[in-house]
Write an enzyme that holds these catalytic residues in place. Structure first.
Site, PDB file in Angstrom:
ATOM      1  N   HIS A   1       0.967   3.599  -3.206  1.00 59.08           N
ATOM      2  CA  HIS A   1       2.125   2.748  -2.927  1.00 59.08           C
ATOM      3  C   HIS A   1       1.821   1.321  -3.383  1.00 59.08           C
ATOM      4  O   HIS A   1       2.626   0.681  -4.077  1.00 59.08           O
ATOM      5  CB  HIS A   1       2.442   2.782  -1.426  1.00 59.08           C
ATOM      6  CG  HIS A   1       3.753   2.157  -1.070  1.00 59.08           C
ATOM      7  ND1 HIS A   1       4.229   2.096   0.228  1.00 59.08           N
ATOM      8  CD2 HIS A   1       4.698   1.540  -1.821  1.00 59.08           C
ATOM      9  CE1 HIS A   1       5.412   1.482   0.236  1.00 59.08           C
ATOM     10  NE2 HIS A   1       5.711   1.131  -0.988  1.00 59.08           N
TER      11      HIS A   1
ATOM     12  N   HIS B   1      -1.222   5.307   0.804  1.00 65.73           N
ATOM     13  CA  HIS B   1      -1.145   3.846   0.881  1.00 65.73           C
ATOM     14  C   HIS B   1      -1.577   3.213  -0.443  1.00 65.73           C
ATOM     15  O   HIS B   1      -0.933   2.297  -0.955  1.00 65.73           O
ATOM     16  CB  HIS B   1      -2.089   3.325   1.979  1.00 65.73           C
ATOM     17  CG  HIS B   1      -1.594   3.508   3.369  1.00 65.73           C
ATOM     18  ND1 HIS B   1      -0.326   3.170   3.772  1.00 65.73           N
ATOM     19  CD2 HIS B   1      -2.232   3.946   4.495  1.00 65.73           C
ATOM     20  CE1 HIS B   1      -0.191   3.413   5.065  1.00 65.73           C
ATOM     21  NE2 HIS B   1      -1.328   3.887   5.524  1.00 65.73           N
TER      22      HIS B   1
ATOM     23  N   HIS C   1      -3.807  10.553   3.264  1.00 59.15           N
ATOM     24  CA  HIS C   1      -3.066   9.461   3.904  1.00 59.15           C
ATOM     25  C   HIS C   1      -3.401   8.121   3.250  1.00 59.15           C
ATOM     26  O   HIS C   1      -2.512   7.366   2.846  1.00 59.15           O
ATOM     27  CB  HIS C   1      -3.424   9.432   5.391  1.00 59.15           C
ATOM     28  CG  HIS C   1      -2.695   8.412   6.190  1.00 59.15           C
ATOM     29  ND1 HIS C   1      -1.634   8.709   7.008  1.00 59.15           N
ATOM     30  CD2 HIS C   1      -2.876   7.072   6.332  1.00 59.15           C
ATOM     31  CE1 HIS C   1      -1.185   7.615   7.601  1.00 59.15           C
ATOM     32  NE2 HIS C   1      -1.939   6.608   7.206  1.00 59.15           N
ATOM     33  N   GLU C   2      -4.689   7.843   3.139  1.00 56.25           N
ATOM     34  CA  GLU C   2      -5.095   6.549   2.586  1.00 56.25           C
ATOM     35  C   GLU C   2      -4.770   6.436   1.099  1.00 56.25           C
ATOM     36  O   GLU C   2      -4.438   5.352   0.612  1.00 56.25           O
ATOM     37  CB  GLU C   2      -6.594   6.312   2.823  1.00 56.25           C
ATOM     38  CG  GLU C   2      -6.998   6.253   4.282  1.00 56.25           C
ATOM     39  CD  GLU C   2      -6.180   5.282   5.108  1.00 56.25           C
ATOM     40  OE1 GLU C   2      -5.645   4.300   4.546  1.00 56.25           O
ATOM     41  OE2 GLU C   2      -6.064   5.506   6.321  1.00 56.25           O
TER      42      GLU C   2
END
Length: 648
Positions: free
Chosen positions: A446, A443, A439-440
């Site tokens: 991105h 981020h 998940h991190e």
């Protein structure tokens, strides 16, 4: 757009400071710092693992290879101090433009200086606070953090004249500036100012609204104090028959008990307590709604909802479309509730059974090295370039991996433009931590692609887009795990884990969004939001969302009183849209291959150079239509079908 560095709030809300997944057991350190606000993240969790107690290492005992490399931001403290002094000097330079922003040349120079000072301040702030997060008890880092906060406030105040002064120009002048070639780099900034102009008031009126700012925070502040400090819950019996004081933090643990009586007693104790304060809590929520209506009227918006969406230029149809489309798929939610009842072997499924484990705890012992390998493998559909950057993050010490004494809890991705992003973890060897890692890193990548492909002003993406990349990574990891799983028990554990993300992040958050819409519309029509009215609305929504297979206990009608997000109005729908967009992307990538991957990478590279809806649409996810939500629901249906097959 962020035309100048705002004080602390803007930096903390930066798109590169992003929180843990809804599935994670760790409370977010961004929007869910503590106390009552942790409730909602806890309610989004699918499983909380009981971890063995262990001795936590001191920061000085943490091996270098397990720490992030903040030297990539500043090689040493002297370099930070030098840049701090430089920013101090630039503050005087930026104020020298006040009263002179009348022509393209002056505005171009002011904007260029504004970019320089904003970027430097961001770097100072990010470095200082990441150092502080390494060991929050270290006095020198506390001081550094405080120093960075103060300089960010000074910069925000010094540059605060820029937008109002430019907006003081006539519409004709603004249109001319937008067309001026010398301001081509700032065209979007100026276009956005022109778009916002109808809702900007006179200087005196803006000053008056600014002075009312502290008053407007009162509803949320009062709720927070009441919920965090003053509200006390009774003792309830745990599985061992011991009386334990009920708290916000223990509530979900009680609801995860295998003993239905324990779950029921905690549930009733929680909502009985809120019921005793229903008049106060209704008045507090009512005050927040009234505040929203006041600002919408003062700034000439048709409604509070449209005001909240205007900043990101999101049409209300997107909000309404989410609610109406989810209503179409409520039979799927009802089917899942029937399946939950069957798996739990219950004659009646109650609201307090929603967090009860559906399968026996499946031991998935996953080391950090194994987690990296699985994450890398699962992201193969995104192509070699994406995984090359991912590996660079793994090898280049972007990540602060393990807990140490004094380290900030939770997990996040953060960074400053011009260098690579960073990730803070508190890794444990379990499934949740592996999902937190992917998940991190979603981020982080991105932000990496956004920064690499855009100028500073266009690099920051909105909160509406922020959870898409992280959730897509989770979807691809889950798909990979399910494909490789041969153990029916493991597969059911994974399916349950994933299905509950749909329940909590899509259905539940949409129900919250619908509740907010209803109560604001009623207030706008002059109706009173009494405790009875709020409870009636909320109870009816639960009946609709959970269906006839669920006993919707009367106590749940008071749940509206404990949701902190209702004081950050019209925010929760972004959880559901982000999850739906990510699931749609994942489905397209797995079904189509390279064409969908290319569109998705284009999304990552777009940053904030266009409005969020347009960026998603260009990449193949049109949130103004029901299609992305329907694609997400098709995945949810597949999960339910697989679970039903395993229970035969």
């Amino acid at each position: 757009m962020k035309p100048y560095v705002l004080p602390l709030a803007a930096l903390m809300a930066s798109s590169s400071f992003l929180c843990v997944p809804a599935s994670s057991m760790i409370a977010s350190v961004t929007s869910i710092p503590s106390g009552a606000e942790a409730i909602n993240i806890a309610d989004n969790m699918t499983r909380r693992l009981t971890l063995p107690m262990k001795q936590v290492a001191k920061r000085t005992e943490t091996p270098q290879e397990h720490r992030w490399k903040l030297e990539d931001l500043y090689p040493n403290q002297a370099a930070w101090d030098a840049e701090f002094s430089r920013v101090k000097g630039l503050i005087g330079e930026i104020t020298s433009y006040q009263g002179k922003l009348q022509d393209a040349a002056s505005i171009a120079k002011c904007f260029a200086l504004e970019d320089d000072i904003s970027l430097l301040t961001e770097r100072l702030y990010v470095y200082a606070n990441m150092r502080h997060h390494e060991d929050t008890a270290e006095p020198s880092y506390q001081a550094l953090s405080d120093k960075s906060k103060k300089i960010s406030v000074e910069v925000g105040e010094a540059a605060s004249f820029i937008t109002p002064e430019i907006l003081g120009l006539s519409e004709q002048q603004l249109t001319g500036l937008i067309a001026d070639p010398s301001l081509a780099k700032y065209k979007r900034t100026l276009e956005e100012m022109l778009r916002q102009k109808p809702h900007i008031l006179s200087k005196n009126e803006e000053s008056l609204l600014a002075q009312a700012g502290n008053i407007s925070q009162a509803p949320g502040t009062i709720f927070g104090m009441l919920n965090n400090a003053d509200l006390k819950f009774p003792k309830v019996k745990n599985e061992q028959g011991e009386e334990v004081e009920l708290t916000h933090g223990r509530y979900i643990q009680f609801l995860e008990s295998k003993n239905q009586e324990v779950r029921r007693d905690a549930f009733k104790a929680m909502y009985d307590t809120y019921g005793k304060w229903k008049n106060t809590l209704a008045s507090t929520l009512n005050a927040n709604v009234t505040k929203n209506l006041f600002y919408a009227k003062a700034r000439h918006y048709p409604s509070a909802l449209e005001m909240s969406l205007y900043g990101d230029n999101i049409p209300q149809s997107v909000y309404d479309n989410l609610i109406s489309t989810i209503h179409e798929y409520l039979p799927l939610m009802h089917r899942y509730m029937e399946l939950r009842k069957k798996l739990l072997k219950l004659d009646e499924l109650h609201m307090y059974d929603l967090f009860a484990p559906l399968v026996e705890e499946f031991d998935m012992d996953i080391t950090y090295e194994q987690a990296k390998t699985k994450v890398y493998e699962s992201l193969a559909p995104l192509g070699d370039d994406y995984r090359k950057v991912l590996q660079e993050g793994f090898d280049g010490r972007w990540i602060d991996i393990y807990e140490n004494e004094g380290k900030r809890s939770g997990a996040y991705s953060w960074g400053a433009f011009g260098t690579h992003p960073y990730v803070l973890l508190n890794h444990n060897d379990n499934l949740n931590s592996m999902f937190t890692l992917t998940h991190e890193m979603g981020h982080a990548l991105h932000s990496y692609y956004s920064d690499k492909n855009n100028d500073y002003r266009d690099a920051q993406y909105t909160i509406f887009l922020a959870e898409v990349a992280s959730t897509l990574n989770e979807a691809l990891l889950m798909n990979n795990l399910l494909e490789k799983s041969t153990d029916p028990k493991e597969k059911m554990y994974l399916l349950t884990y994933y299905a509950d993300q749909f329940r909590t992040t899509v259905f539940r958050q949409t129900m919250f969004a619908e509740f907010e819409k209803i109560i604001h519309e009623k207030a706008e029509q002059g109706e009173a939001l009494t405790p009875q009215e709020l409870s009636s609305i909320y109870y009816d929504l639960n009946l609709s969302y959970y269906g006839k297979g669920m006993v919707v206990d009367k106590d749940i009608e008071m749940e509206w009183a404990r949701i902190p997000h209702f004081y950050n109005s019209f925010y929760v729908f972004k959880y559901a849209t982000g999850f739906s967009a990510a699931t749609s992307f994942a489905k397209q990538i797995l079904d189509e291959g390279k064409p969908a991957v290319d569109r998705y990478l284009g999304f990552l590279k777009s940053g904030g150079k266009d409005y969020s809806i347009n960026i998603l649409k260009e990449a193949g996810v049109d949130m103004s239509t029901p299609e992305p939500i329907r694609q997400a629901m098709s995945v949810f249906e597949e999960l339910i079908e697989q679970m039903e097959q395993l229970t035969k």
